[in-house]
Design a protein around this motif. Structure first.
Motif, PDB file in Angstrom:
ATOM      1  N   ALA A 139       0.914  -1.110  -0.098  1.00  0.00           N
ATOM      2  CA  ALA A 139      -0.107  -0.097  -0.103  1.00  0.00           C
ATOM      3  C   ALA A 139       0.965   1.311   0.171  1.00  0.00           C
ATOM      4  O   ALA A 139       0.398   2.370  -0.683  1.00  0.00           O
ATOM      5  CB  ALA A 139      -1.042  -0.058   1.151  1.00  0.00           C
ATOM      6  N   GLU A 140       2.043   1.089   0.697  1.00  0.00           N
ATOM      7  CA  GLU A 140       2.917   2.332   0.897  1.00  0.00           C
ATOM      8  C   GLU A 140       3.815   2.573  -0.367  1.00  0.00           C
ATOM      9  O   GLU A 140       4.119   3.738  -1.087  1.00  0.00           O
ATOM     10  CB  GLU A 140       3.705   2.354   2.043  1.00  0.00           C
ATOM     11  CG  GLU A 140       4.653   3.482   2.433  1.00  0.00           C
ATOM     12  CD  GLU A 140       5.510   3.561   3.638  1.00  0.00           C
ATOM     13  OE1 GLU A 140       6.399   4.465   3.849  1.00  0.00           O
ATOM     14  OE2 GLU A 140       5.074   2.711   4.282  1.00  0.00           O
ATOM     15  N   HIS A 141       4.272   1.520  -0.730  1.00  0.00           N
ATOM     16  CA  HIS A 141       5.537   1.546  -1.900  1.00  0.00           C
ATOM     17  C   HIS A 141       5.011   1.067  -3.388  1.00  0.00           C
ATOM     18  O   HIS A 141       5.787   1.333  -4.335  1.00  0.00           O
ATOM     19  CB  HIS A 141       6.829   0.689  -1.387  1.00  0.00           C
ATOM     20  CG  HIS A 141       7.128   1.237  -0.361  1.00  0.00           C
ATOM     21  ND1 HIS A 141       7.904   2.255  -0.047  1.00  0.00           N
ATOM     22  CD2 HIS A 141       7.219   0.696   1.328  1.00  0.00           C
ATOM     23  CE1 HIS A 141       8.351   2.546   1.278  1.00  0.00           C
ATOM     24  NE2 HIS A 141       7.736   1.620   1.967  1.00  0.00           N
ATOM     25  N   GLY A 142       3.972   0.342  -3.317  1.00  0.00           N
ATOM     26  CA  GLY A 142       3.461  -0.064  -4.733  1.00  0.00           C
ATOM     27  C   GLY A 142       4.117  -1.572  -5.141  1.00  0.00           C
ATOM     28  O   GLY A 142       4.938  -1.991  -4.415  1.00  0.00           O
ATOM     29  N   PRO A 143       3.380  -2.237  -6.216  1.00  0.00           N
ATOM     30  CA  PRO A 143       3.798  -3.317  -6.854  1.00  0.00           C
ATOM     31  C   PRO A 143       5.172  -3.543  -7.232  1.00  0.00           C
ATOM     32  O   PRO A 143       5.676  -4.727  -6.673  1.00  0.00           O
ATOM     33  CB  PRO A 143       2.690  -3.667  -7.848  1.00  0.00           C
ATOM     34  CG  PRO A 143       2.441  -2.495  -8.350  1.00  0.00           C
ATOM     35  CD  PRO A 143       2.251  -1.559  -7.018  1.00  0.00           C
ATOM     36  N   LYS A 144       5.727  -2.853  -7.804  1.00  0.00           N
ATOM     37  CA  LYS A 144       7.250  -2.978  -8.215  1.00  0.00           C
ATOM     38  C   LYS A 144       8.232  -2.871  -7.027  1.00  0.00           C
ATOM     39  O   LYS A 144       8.900  -3.759  -7.193  1.00  0.00           O
ATOM     40  CB  LYS A 144       7.575  -1.674  -8.953  1.00  0.00           C
ATOM     41  CG  LYS A 144       9.008  -1.952  -9.755  1.00  0.00           C
ATOM     42  CD  LYS A 144       9.579  -0.842 -10.637  1.00  0.00           C
ATOM     43  CE  LYS A 144      10.641  -0.939 -11.232  1.00  0.00           C
ATOM     44  NZ  LYS A 144      11.971  -1.555 -10.332  1.00  0.00           N
ATOM     45  N   SER A 145       8.093  -2.087  -6.021  1.00  0.00           N
ATOM     46  CA  SER A 145       8.786  -2.275  -5.016  1.00  0.00           C
ATOM     47  C   SER A 145       8.487  -3.444  -4.144  1.00  0.00           C
ATOM     48  O   SER A 145       9.764  -4.127  -3.544  1.00  0.00           O
ATOM     49  CB  SER A 145       8.711  -1.122  -4.060  1.00  0.00           C
ATOM     50  OG  SER A 145       9.021   0.040  -4.546  1.00  0.00           O
ATOM     51  N   LEU A 146       7.451  -4.054  -4.169  1.00  0.00           N
ATOM     52  CA  LEU A 146       7.047  -5.266  -3.610  1.00  0.00           C
ATOM     53  C   LEU A 146       7.647  -6.415  -4.402  1.00  0.00           C
ATOM     54  O   LEU A 146       8.341  -7.131  -3.752  1.00  0.00           O
ATOM     55  CB  LEU A 146       5.734  -5.610  -3.677  1.00  0.00           C
ATOM     56  CG  LEU A 146       5.087  -6.810  -2.967  1.00  0.00           C
ATOM     57  CD1 LEU A 146       5.196  -6.612  -1.315  1.00  0.00           C
ATOM     58  CD2 LEU A 146       3.684  -7.205  -3.141  1.00  0.00           C
ATOM     59  N   HIS A 147       7.748  -6.308  -5.420  1.00  0.00           N
ATOM     60  CA  HIS A 147       8.207  -7.460  -6.561  1.00  0.00           C
ATOM     61  C   HIS A 147       9.861  -7.457  -6.096  1.00  0.00           C
ATOM     62  O   HIS A 147      10.633  -8.532  -6.352  1.00  0.00           O
ATOM     63  CB  HIS A 147       7.947  -7.044  -7.871  1.00  0.00           C
ATOM     64  CG  HIS A 147       8.373  -8.342  -8.774  1.00  0.00           C
ATOM     65  ND1 HIS A 147       9.568  -8.216  -9.551  1.00  0.00           N
ATOM     66  CD2 HIS A 147       7.654  -9.413  -9.180  1.00  0.00           C
ATOM     67  CE1 HIS A 147       9.400  -9.383 -10.307  1.00  0.00           C
ATOM     68  NE2 HIS A 147       8.377 -10.057  -9.922  1.00  0.00           N
ATOM     69  N   ASP A 148      10.363  -6.101  -5.978  1.00  0.00           N
ATOM     70  CA  ASP A 148      11.951  -6.086  -5.869  1.00  0.00           C
ATOM     71  C   ASP A 148      12.416  -6.862  -4.589  1.00  0.00           C
ATOM     72  O   ASP A 148      13.381  -7.360  -4.626  1.00  0.00           O
ATOM     73  CB  ASP A 148      12.207  -4.733  -5.895  1.00  0.00           C
ATOM     74  CG  ASP A 148      12.315  -3.882  -7.222  1.00  0.00           C
ATOM     75  OD1 ASP A 148      12.112  -4.866  -8.292  1.00  0.00           O
ATOM     76  OD2 ASP A 148      12.280  -2.823  -7.457  1.00  0.00           O
ATOM     77  N   GLU A 149      11.387  -6.692  -3.673  1.00  0.00           N
ATOM     78  CA  GLU A 149      11.891  -7.366  -2.124  1.00  0.00           C
ATOM     79  C   GLU A 149      11.836  -9.024  -2.494  1.00  0.00           C
ATOM     80  O   GLU A 149      12.825  -9.629  -1.941  1.00  0.00           O
ATOM     81  CB  GLU A 149      10.703  -6.842  -1.315  1.00  0.00           C
ATOM     82  CG  GLU A 149      10.852  -5.184  -0.670  1.00  0.00           C
ATOM     83  CD  GLU A 149      12.314  -4.986  -0.261  1.00  0.00           C
ATOM     84  OE1 GLU A 149      12.769  -5.872   0.447  1.00  0.00           O
ATOM     85  OE2 GLU A 149      12.902  -4.022  -0.391  1.00  0.00           O
TER      86      GLU A 149
END
Length: 331
Positions: A139-149
């Protein structure tokens, strides 16, 4: 109760394999021949209003054979393998009681595995907390950052998932953090056997033929109105972030509806993604040594000799079911 007196497991026939190999057609033919009904083992056909992109067969195509586990929930309702297993068990027990052979047909490997093995889908509280954390991160950082994690923790699994497929990305992060196991690591294929006597038939075909059929199937979906189906879903408020809308065919067509890519480019992307999916399906099922594989001709389908053998097998399973049911009633 002695080992000899222990009730035998009641039979279930499973027809499995990659998409576009003709599983649905064979399932109907077997049901008509052996006195059975079909249970869909397709994780996308559980959603209502998603018909073309999930390749649901029509009432006419069913030829009067009842089909179960289709159109169970709306596209914005979460539906897990545990939910499917519960409903599948209910349907199977009901068919057994009616003396009808359950024929489970589909390509969702974990659904089939839930029938052939007694898998434990109990919720682990510690994983729930991890899931909540990553949902907040999303919710805070978006799907791309989540995928990067995820890529930092399980690169192979990240390569398999689109960044917008946030549900599966979070699930992979949940597994890594909660269990220390990578989802890309080898699956435990130990075969203990489940609560049913399962017999598995697998359909396959040469790769070039399969890919040709996949391409033609996608073309047919577009001709049948896949673009309009996706546009209608969006107009009804079913957003592209839903797990259902992340399915192959839908996430690509969403981009076309929004004008981000052309319709021809969306079709090519769907065909490519479906071919990759079929390859993963085949890799999954090939690990199950219990499957009796049949090679399907791209134009003639399953050979008549193979059909006769499967029909005989299915009739034998139904007779076994009837006999066991009668024996239990006499105990």
């Amino acid at each position: 109760m002695t080992a000899e007196e222990k009730p035998q497991k009641l039979p279930v026939l499973c027809i499995v394999g990659p998409t576009a190999t003709g599983k649905s057609d064979l399932g109907i033919e077997v049901a008509l021949s052996a006195g059975g009904e079909v249970l869909s083992a397709d994780s996308m056909q559980v959603y209502r209003q998603m018909n073309i992109g999930t390749a649901k067969i029509s009432k006419d195509e069913m030829q009067g054979v009842p089909h179960h586990l289709i159109d169970l929930v709306d596209p914005d309702v979460a539906f897990s393998v545990a939910d499917w297993t519960e409903q599948a068990d209910e349907a199977i027990l009901r068919l057994h009681a009616q003396g009808k052979l359950p024929i489970v047909v589909g390509g969702t490997g974990l659904y089939i595995r839930a029938i052939t093995e007694d898998l434990d889908f109990a919720e682990q509280p510690e994983l729930r907390a991890i899931r909540d954390k990553w949902q907040a991160f999303l919710a805070e950082h978006g799907p791309k950052s989540l995928h990067d994690e995820l890529a930092k923790r399980d690169e192979q699994r990240a390569l398999m998932l689109h960044p917008n497929d946030t549900r599966r990305v979070i699930r992979a992060l949940e597994v890594v953090e909660g269990t220390g196991r990578l989802m890309s690591s080898d699956y435990d294929w130990g075969q203990q056997g489940g609560r049913y006597h399962t017999v598995l038939i697998g359909l396959t075909m040469p790769r070039e033929d399969l890919y040709e059929r996949i391409n033609l199937r996608v073309d047919r979906m577009v001709e049948q109105g896949l673009y309009d189906e996706v546009r209608t879903l969006l107009e009804l408020g079913y957003g592209e972030d839903l797990a259902s809308m992340q399915a192959i065919g839908y996430k690509e067509m969403v981009r076309a509806v929004r004008g981000e890519i052309s319709l021809p480019d969306a079709v090519l992307e769907i065909q490519q993604a479906t071919r990759r999916f079929a390859k993963r399906q085949l890799s999954w099922f090939r690990r199950d040594q219990r499957i009796d594989w049949l090679t399907v001709d791209k134009t003639r389908g399953v050979a008549q000799a193979d059909k006769v053998r499967i029909f005989d097998l299915a009739r034998g399973l139904r007779q076994e079911l009837i006999q066991q049911t009668e024996n239990r009633g006499n105990v």
